[in-house]
Design an enzyme around this catalytic site. Structure first.
Site, PDB file in Angstrom:
ATOM      1  N   VAL A   1     -42.516 -65.696   1.575  1.00 25.85           N
ATOM      2  CA  VAL A   1     -42.678 -66.389   2.851  1.00 25.85           C
ATOM      3  C   VAL A   1     -42.416 -67.871   2.578  1.00 25.85           C
ATOM      4  O   VAL A   1     -42.224 -68.270   1.437  1.00 25.85           O
ATOM      5  CB  VAL A   1     -44.095 -66.224   3.450  1.00 25.85           C
ATOM      6  CG1 VAL A   1     -44.253 -64.875   4.090  1.00 25.85           C
ATOM      7  CG2 VAL A   1     -45.164 -66.488   2.413  1.00 25.85           C
TER       8      VAL A   1
ATOM      9  N   ILE B   1     -43.129 -58.752 -10.829  1.00 22.75           N
ATOM     10  CA  ILE B   1     -44.054 -59.493  -9.960  1.00 22.75           C
ATOM     11  C   ILE B   1     -43.364 -59.964  -8.681  1.00 22.75           C
ATOM     12  O   ILE B   1     -43.911 -59.835  -7.591  1.00 22.75           O
ATOM     13  CB  ILE B   1     -44.679 -60.674 -10.743  1.00 22.75           C
ATOM     14  CG1 ILE B   1     -45.551 -60.111 -11.870  1.00 22.75           C
ATOM     15  CG2 ILE B   1     -45.500 -61.565  -9.815  1.00 22.75           C
ATOM     16  CD1 ILE B   1     -46.100 -61.139 -12.822  1.00 22.75           C
TER      17      ILE B   1
ATOM     18  N   PRO C   1     -41.635 -84.331  16.523  1.00 19.15           N
ATOM     19  CA  PRO C   1     -40.222 -84.458  16.136  1.00 19.15           C
ATOM     20  C   PRO C   1     -40.064 -85.029  14.734  1.00 19.15           C
ATOM     21  O   PRO C   1     -40.893 -85.820  14.283  1.00 19.15           O
ATOM     22  CB  PRO C   1     -39.681 -85.469  17.161  1.00 19.15           C
ATOM     23  CG  PRO C   1     -40.862 -86.319  17.521  1.00 19.15           C
ATOM     24  CD  PRO C   1     -42.092 -85.468  17.356  1.00 19.15           C
TER      25      PRO C   1
ATOM     26  N   LYS D   1     -33.544 -77.485  11.903  1.00 19.00           N
ATOM     27  CA  LYS D   1     -34.885 -77.687  12.451  1.00 19.00           C
ATOM     28  C   LYS D   1     -35.061 -79.166  12.789  1.00 19.00           C
ATOM     29  O   LYS D   1     -34.921 -80.025  11.913  1.00 19.00           O
ATOM     30  CB  LYS D   1     -35.923 -77.257  11.391  1.00 19.00           C
ATOM     31  CG  LYS D   1     -37.364 -77.557  11.762  1.00 19.00           C
ATOM     32  CD  LYS D   1     -38.325 -77.029  10.695  1.00 19.00           C
ATOM     33  CE  LYS D   1     -39.742 -77.467  10.944  1.00 19.00           C
ATOM     34  NZ  LYS D   1     -40.644 -77.091   9.839  1.00 19.00           N
TER      35      LYS D   1
ATOM     36  N   LEU E   1     -46.917 -72.983  -5.597  1.00 24.48           N
ATOM     37  CA  LEU E   1     -48.224 -72.407  -5.266  1.00 24.48           C
ATOM     38  C   LEU E   1     -49.192 -72.475  -6.440  1.00 24.48           C
ATOM     39  O   LEU E   1     -50.407 -72.468  -6.243  1.00 24.48           O
ATOM     40  CB  LEU E   1     -48.053 -70.953  -4.804  1.00 24.48           C
ATOM     41  CG  LEU E   1     -47.201 -70.759  -3.548  1.00 24.48           C
ATOM     42  CD1 LEU E   1     -47.006 -69.272  -3.252  1.00 24.48           C
ATOM     43  CD2 LEU E   1     -47.816 -71.462  -2.346  1.00 24.48           C
TER      44      LEU E   1
ATOM     45  N   THR F   1     -45.076 -78.077   4.580  1.00 21.86           N
ATOM     46  CA  THR F   1     -44.931 -79.174   3.619  1.00 21.86           C
ATOM     47  C   THR F   1     -44.815 -78.729   2.160  1.00 21.86           C
ATOM     48  O   THR F   1     -44.684 -79.571   1.266  1.00 21.86           O
ATOM     49  CB  THR F   1     -46.148 -80.109   3.719  1.00 21.86           C
ATOM     50  OG1 THR F   1     -47.327 -79.303   3.779  1.00 21.86           O
ATOM     51  CG2 THR F   1     -46.070 -80.986   4.934  1.00 21.86           C
TER      52      THR F   1
ATOM     53  N   SER G   1     -40.083 -62.835 -13.236  1.00 22.28           N
ATOM     54  CA  SER G   1     -40.517 -61.458 -13.511  1.00 22.28           C
ATOM     55  C   SER G   1     -39.988 -60.520 -12.438  1.00 22.28           C
ATOM     56  O   SER G   1     -40.220 -60.750 -11.241  1.00 22.28           O
ATOM     57  CB  SER G   1     -42.041 -61.398 -13.523  1.00 22.28           C
ATOM     58  OG  SER G   1     -42.449 -60.065 -13.404  1.00 22.28           O
TER      59      SER G   1
HETATM   60  C1  LIG Z   1     -48.252 -67.645   4.633  1.00 24.72           C
HETATM   61  C2  LIG Z   1     -47.418 -68.694   3.965  1.00 24.72           C
HETATM   62  C3  LIG Z   1     -46.481 -69.413   4.718  1.00 24.72           C
HETATM   63  C4  LIG Z   1     -45.737 -70.425   4.098  1.00 24.72           C
HETATM   64  N1  LIG Z   1     -44.871 -71.176   4.864  1.00 24.72           N
HETATM   65  C5  LIG Z   1     -44.221 -72.218   4.287  1.00 24.72           C
HETATM   66  C6  LIG Z   1     -43.308 -73.016   5.034  1.00 24.72           C
HETATM   67  O1  LIG Z   1     -43.071 -72.803   6.223  1.00 24.72           O
HETATM   68  N2  LIG Z   1     -42.687 -74.032   4.403  1.00 24.72           N
HETATM   69  C7  LIG Z   1     -42.887 -74.305   3.087  1.00 24.72           C
HETATM   70  O2  LIG Z   1     -42.317 -75.274   2.556  1.00 24.72           O
HETATM   71  N3  LIG Z   1     -43.701 -73.525   2.357  1.00 24.72           N
HETATM   72  C8  LIG Z   1     -44.364 -72.507   2.919  1.00 24.72           C
HETATM   73  N4  LIG Z   1     -45.179 -71.729   2.151  1.00 24.72           N
HETATM   74  C9  LIG Z   1     -45.248 -71.984   0.716  1.00 24.72           C
HETATM   75  C10 LIG Z   1     -44.022 -71.367   0.043  1.00 24.72           C
HETATM   76  O3  LIG Z   1     -44.022 -69.981   0.302  1.00 24.72           O
HETATM   77  C11 LIG Z   1     -44.046 -71.613  -1.441  1.00 24.72           C
HETATM   78  O4  LIG Z   1     -44.290 -72.953  -1.713  1.00 24.72           O
HETATM   79  C12 LIG Z   1     -42.707 -71.257  -2.031  1.00 24.72           C
HETATM   80  O5  LIG Z   1     -42.324 -69.960  -1.662  1.00 24.72           O
HETATM   81  C13 LIG Z   1     -42.731 -71.390  -3.525  1.00 24.72           C
HETATM   82  O6  LIG Z   1     -43.521 -70.391  -4.085  1.00 24.72           O
HETATM   83  P1  LIG Z   1     -43.708 -70.331  -5.666  1.00 24.72           P
HETATM   84  O7  LIG Z   1     -42.352 -70.312  -6.305  1.00 24.72           O
HETATM   85  O8  LIG Z   1     -44.644 -71.372  -6.095  1.00 24.72           O
HETATM   86  O9  LIG Z   1     -44.426 -68.925  -5.881  1.00 24.72           O
HETATM   87  P2  LIG Z   1     -43.852 -67.438  -5.776  1.00 24.72           P
HETATM   88  O10 LIG Z   1     -42.850 -67.272  -4.696  1.00 24.72           O
HETATM   89  O11 LIG Z   1     -45.054 -66.557  -5.758  1.00 24.72           O
HETATM   90  O12 LIG Z   1     -43.075 -67.234  -7.145  1.00 24.72           O
HETATM   91  C14 LIG Z   1     -43.746 -67.065  -8.360  1.00 24.72           C
HETATM   92  C15 LIG Z   1     -42.724 -66.770  -9.422  1.00 24.72           C
HETATM   93  O13 LIG Z   1     -43.375 -66.692 -10.672  1.00 24.72           O
HETATM   94  C16 LIG Z   1     -42.981 -65.500 -11.322  1.00 24.72           C
HETATM   95  N5  LIG Z   1     -44.111 -65.035 -12.126  1.00 24.72           N
HETATM   96  C17 LIG Z   1     -45.414 -64.950 -11.762  1.00 24.72           C
HETATM   97  N6  LIG Z   1     -46.154 -64.487 -12.788  1.00 24.72           N
HETATM   98  C18 LIG Z   1     -45.295 -64.298 -13.804  1.00 24.72           C
HETATM   99  C19 LIG Z   1     -45.438 -63.826 -15.132  1.00 24.72           C
HETATM  100  N7  LIG Z   1     -46.621 -63.444 -15.634  1.00 24.72           N
HETATM  101  N8  LIG Z   1     -44.325 -63.741 -15.897  1.00 24.72           N
HETATM  102  C20 LIG Z   1     -43.113 -64.122 -15.426  1.00 24.72           C
HETATM  103  N9  LIG Z   1     -42.930 -64.584 -14.189  1.00 24.72           N
HETATM  104  C21 LIG Z   1     -44.007 -64.652 -13.401  1.00 24.72           C
HETATM  105  C22 LIG Z   1     -42.627 -64.517 -10.224  1.00 24.72           C
HETATM  106  O14 LIG Z   1     -41.725 -63.534 -10.687  1.00 24.72           O
HETATM  107  C23 LIG Z   1     -41.975 -65.451  -9.213  1.00 24.72           C
HETATM  108  O15 LIG Z   1     -40.611 -65.626  -9.512  1.00 24.72           O
HETATM  109  C24 LIG Z   1     -45.901 -70.684   2.723  1.00 24.72           C
HETATM  110  C25 LIG Z   1     -46.795 -69.927   1.976  1.00 24.72           C
HETATM  111  C26 LIG Z   1     -47.562 -68.958   2.588  1.00 24.72           C
HETATM  112  C27 LIG Z   1     -48.541 -68.185   1.758  1.00 24.72           C
END
Ligand SMILES: Cc1cc2nc3c(=O)[nH]c(=O)nc-3n(C[C@H](O)[C@H](O)[C@H](O)COP(=O)(O)OP(=O)(O)OC[C@H]3O[C@@H](n4cnc5c(N)ncnc54)[C@H](O)[C@@H]3O)c2cc1C
Length: 478
Positions: free
Chosen positions: A30, A25, A81, A61, A316, A327, A22
């Site tokens: 991060v 969205i 490590p 890393k 997530l 992780t 999207s």
């Molecule tokens: C504070 C923080 C620190 C982090 N640090 C680490 C780290 O150091 N190492 C690590 O491995 N992970 C880390 N993570 C986790 C990492 O950010 C996520 O696992 C990773 O970015 C994957 O995110 P995601 O794709 O699940 O979700 P998102 O990045 O939120 O992506 C969601 C996707 O779904 C789409 N979407 C949502 N709703 C709709 C809808 N209704 N219609 C169409 N599309 C939609 C959005 O457009 C987007 O493309 C961290 C997370 C947080 C919160």
């Protein structure tokens, strides 16, 4: 990541994979540190480091430095490590040292001198073994999350994945309760046999449509918020390590990329409000009082089951553990791999149970950081280091350590080494100085621990490795 892996595994058999993103969205943006499994992912897809790392401002890393988690003299910081094939030469001595020290012997038991990856990171080197050093060196990466997302999307599309830009507004279920189709806000319908819910914390399919319960981890992991900000790279350049520095109600990460550093304060909103968290982060980073920051809420826990009906939750949407050990992407990979095998063998229950165990296994390691940290200066730390809401597995591990038992055997007995190996448990527990007080330590008549010999060996090994700056510039030139 999932689209690439599924395309590789099932694309040639005619499976059509569509990735929907999207524009409205966007992504969370991060998540900039990985474990060594991300290297295995790129290797499996046949994507060379020179192809993706410069494009994503990525660095190497070798592990994570924990600072400020213990106020015991000599244990103010330690390094966790990544494993290397050289560790078997030094790890047994380290295990012996920690066992003797736990039983009151005066032997050097801080983990840092014993591991090659620690020295590589501290000396500003890259964990890249040259051809004349024939030992595998595990390493992960730091990267810009937006750029990695875009790069992986481009690779997926180039390998045959279809890409749609659409915002899903409605999910239709059939009479059996399976997902029948998705409808976007501009009226398009997308129907498939299998849906991966990668919608982030929204968990639109798994929780929104399929109502799978979410199991929170709040009772023993207090952090539920983060505030993030970039800073320029330090003058010394990027070192091949993440730092996790304890703060008044959580911890602050520092992740060096080639273009900037990423910083974030992961904290508990029960103990600190967002303005104070932002101020503490700015102070830690040496930024002005009005420097821009971004606030995030974190939903920590996991879907009760990751694979429900014709939907697999990933990323997530599937679950989240605070990023202390970075992780999340590692779990994505384990999930996709476990899922494809389970799908082909029709073993949904076995898969869901294995994923749940993985979350709990990693959660316990993170809980152990807090429970055994030697810091008591705020209510947050007093509560985090004293509660008794521990799993039976973790209680047993901690008891084994403090009663002078064989922790390595206990980790294997519990079959949890696949989440964290005995080395990681020893490093953490020793790194915080969980030993009888120094003043009561007894000199041993003939100590089996020759730290000078260990240090000479680790030093000699490290001399083979290029500096981090050299390794990164070679990549850009390739
Ligand atoms: C504070 C923080 C620190 C982090 N640090 C680490 C780290 O150091 N190492 C690590 O491995 N992970 C880390 N993570 C986790 C990492 O950010 C996520 O696992 C990773 O970015 C994957 O995110 P995601 O794709 O699940 O979700 P998102 O990045 O939120 O992506 C969601 C996707 O779904 C789409 N979407 C949502 N709703 C709709 C809808 N209704 N219609 C169409 N599309 C939609 C959005 O457009 C987007 O493309 C961290 C997370 C947080 C919160």
């Amino acid at each position: 990541m999932a689209a690439n892996l599924l395309q590789k595994r099932w694309g040639s058999a005619g499976t059509i994979i569509t990735l929907i993103e999207s524009r409205d969205i966007g992504i969370i943006g991060v998540g900039e540190g990985s474990t060594p499994q991300l290297k295995a992912f790129f290797d499996e897809l046949g994507i060379a480091e020179a192809e993706w790392m410069p494009r994503c401002n990525a660095t190497y890393k070798a592990g994570i430095e924990f600072a400020g988690w213990s106020d015991r003299p000599g244990y103010e910081r330690y390094f966790h490590p990544f494993a290397t094939a050289v560790d078997p030469f030094t790890e047994p001595t380290f295990f012996t040292a920690t066992a003797l020290r736990r039983r009151g012997g005066d032997v050097p038991a801080h983990p840092d001198p014993y591991f090659l990856a620690t020295r590589i990171a501290r000396e500003g080197r890259a964990p890249l073994a040259p051809a004349n050093f024939p030992f595998d060196i595990g390493y992960g990466y730091h990267f810009d999350a937006y750029l990695v997302g875009a790069t992986l999307r481009d690779f997926a599309v180039a390998s045959g994945v279809r890409h749609e830009t659409a915002t899903i507004a409605e999910v239709s279920l059939d009479e059996s309760g399976d997902i029948a189709s998705l409808r976007s806000d501009d009226g398009r319908t997308f129907a498939a046999d299998l849906y991966l819910d990668a919608s982030g914390f929204r968990a639109t399919l798994i929780e929104g449509a399929l109502k799978e319960p979410h199991r929170g981890f709040g009772e023993n992991l207090f952090n539920d918020s983060a505030v993030v900000t970039p800073t320029p790279l330090p003058a010394a350049g990027a070192r091949a390590m993440t730092s996790a520095t304890a703060a008044s109600a959580g911890w602050i990460w520092h992740i060096p990329l080639t273009s900037r550093a990423g910083n974030g304060y992961v904290y508990s909103s029960r103990y600190l409000d967002r303005d104070d968290a932002a101020a503490e982060l700015r102070r830690h980073c040496g930024l002005a009082e009005d420097a821009e920051v971004r606030h995030l809420s974190m939903k920590c826990g996991r879907a009760e089951r990751s694979w429900v009906r014709n939907c697999l939750a990933i990323g997530l949407a599937q679950g989240f553990l605070e990023p202390l050990e970075a992780t999340a992407l590692h779990i994505v990979l384990a999930t996709v791999k476990g899922f494809t095998a389970a799908w082909e063998q029709d073993d949904r229950d076995g898969f869901n149970a294995a994923i749940a165990r993985r979350y709990e296994g990693i959660r316990d390691y993170i809980v152990c950081h807090y429970r055994t940290a030697q810091r008591r200066d705020t209510d947050y730390w007093r509560d985090a280091t004293s509660h008794d809401r521990l799993s039976d597995s973790l209680k047993q591990l901690i008891t084994t350590w403090f009663t002078g038992g064989d922790l390595e055997a206990e980790v294997h007995r519990q079959e949890i080494a696949a989440y964290y190996a005995p080395m990681s448990w020893h490093v953490m527990l020793a790194g915080y100085g969980n030993f009888p007080p120094d003043e009561r330590a007894r000199p041993l008549p003939a100590s089996p621990v020759d730290l000078d010999a260990v240090e000479r060996f680790v030093h000699g090994c490290a001399l083979n490795f290029p500096t981090h700056a050299e390794a990164l510039s070679r990549l850009s030139a390739a």
